[in-house]
Design a protein around this motif. Sequence first.
Motif, PDB file in Angstrom:
ATOM      1  N   ASP A 145       0.832  -1.202   0.000  1.00 16.44           N
ATOM      2  CA  ASP A 145       0.000   0.000   0.000  1.00 16.44           C
ATOM      3  C   ASP A 145       0.870   1.256   0.000  1.00 16.44           C
ATOM      4  OD1 ASP A 145      -1.809   2.007   0.341  1.00 16.44           O
ATOM      5  OD2 ASP A 145      -2.594   1.301   2.264  1.00 16.44           O
TER       6      ASP A 145
ATOM      7  N   ASP B 282       0.075   4.235   0.434  1.00 21.14           N
ATOM      8  CA  ASP B 282      -0.404   5.211   1.415  1.00 21.14           C
ATOM      9  C   ASP B 282      -0.195   4.736   2.848  1.00 21.14           C
ATOM     10  OD1 ASP B 282      -1.341   6.954  -0.602  1.00 21.14           O
ATOM     11  OD2 ASP B 282      -3.209   5.807  -0.767  1.00 21.14           O
ATOM     12  N   LEU B 283       0.481   3.591   3.020  1.00 21.47           N
ATOM     13  CA  LEU B 283       0.628   3.015   4.356  1.00 21.47           C
ATOM     14  C   LEU B 283       1.369   3.957   5.299  1.00 21.47           C
ATOM     15  CD1 LEU B 283       0.251   0.592   6.241  1.00 21.47           C
ATOM     16  CD2 LEU B 283       2.414  -0.328   5.371  1.00 21.47           C
TER      17      LEU B 283
ATOM     18  N   ARG C 204      -0.901   6.794   6.478  1.00 17.49           N
ATOM     19  CA  ARG C 204      -1.930   6.320   7.411  1.00 17.49           C
ATOM     20  C   ARG C 204      -1.329   5.981   8.764  1.00 17.49           C
ATOM     21  NH1 ARG C 204      -4.317   1.895   6.627  1.00 17.49           N
ATOM     22  NH2 ARG C 204      -3.117   0.935   4.940  1.00 17.49           N
TER      23      ARG C 204
ATOM     24  N   ASP D  31      -0.273   9.422  10.618  1.00 14.01           N
ATOM     25  CA  ASP D  31      -1.428  10.192  11.082  1.00 14.01           C
ATOM     26  C   ASP D  31      -2.169   9.471  12.203  1.00 14.01           C
ATOM     27  OD1 ASP D  31      -0.905  12.285   9.396  1.00 14.01           O
ATOM     28  OD2 ASP D  31      -2.288  11.623   7.821  1.00 14.01           O
ATOM     29  N   SER D  32      -2.244   8.151  12.128  1.00 13.36           N
ATOM     30  CA  SER D  32      -2.884   7.398  13.206  1.00 13.36           C
ATOM     31  C   SER D  32      -2.085   7.494  14.498  1.00 13.36           C
ATOM     32  CB  SER D  32      -3.043   5.922  12.802  1.00 13.36           C
ATOM     33  OG  SER D  32      -3.899   5.789  11.697  1.00 13.36           O
TER      34      SER D  32
END
Length: 213
Positions: free
Chosen positions: A188, A190-191, A194, A197-198
């Motif tokens: 991914d 975008d991993l 993500r 931000d998490s």
Amino acid sequence: MKTDPTAAPTFAGPRRGRPRSEAAEQAIFAAVEELMAAGTSLSELTIEGIATAAGVGKATIYRRWPNKEALLVDMLHRMETPVPEPTGGSARDDLVAMVEYMRMRGLAKRSRWVLKVALGQMQSWPELHAAYRERVIGPRRQMARQVVRRGIAEGLLRADLEEELLGDMLLGPILARSILWDDSDLEDPDLAVRMVDSLLDGLGGPAHRAGGA
């Protein structure tokens, strides 16, 4: 070339000051990979065997590396994904770049079987492992510290937590996916975004809570 068996091992990088042949070096690195792919372990590799497989003389290798260990560290260093430079953007951008670097390194390790085997075997070779930690892992950890410090300075990360702890918490998830769980999804693109931000939702400082990210 004779060596003193009582002398301390040397792990310096390739020697400088003499014209270097990129083709010869690539042939030497390729020879090491081919020998390992054929089942030769790191401890079984010899300068003579590498020279024969590469089609060069032993002197060609010794002009570049003082011993086998220095050659192997240099080869592993070149197989690794280069440590990223600062993005020039925000601290969050640098955090994303740091996690993305680890994601790409995990993918490289999976796709390059020789790198995975070499890193695994190196654990039982203390001298080589120590040299690898100094030359490869050391700069990586320094990069992480710099990114964390910048995040704290900008208020993106909590200032009440230790820098080392913050670094471990930020890199822990991607390290688990890339090292501990070989079947986890790293594809991914975008991993990294993500993950960062998490994590910032839990580790974020006042700038993040104010919507500065």
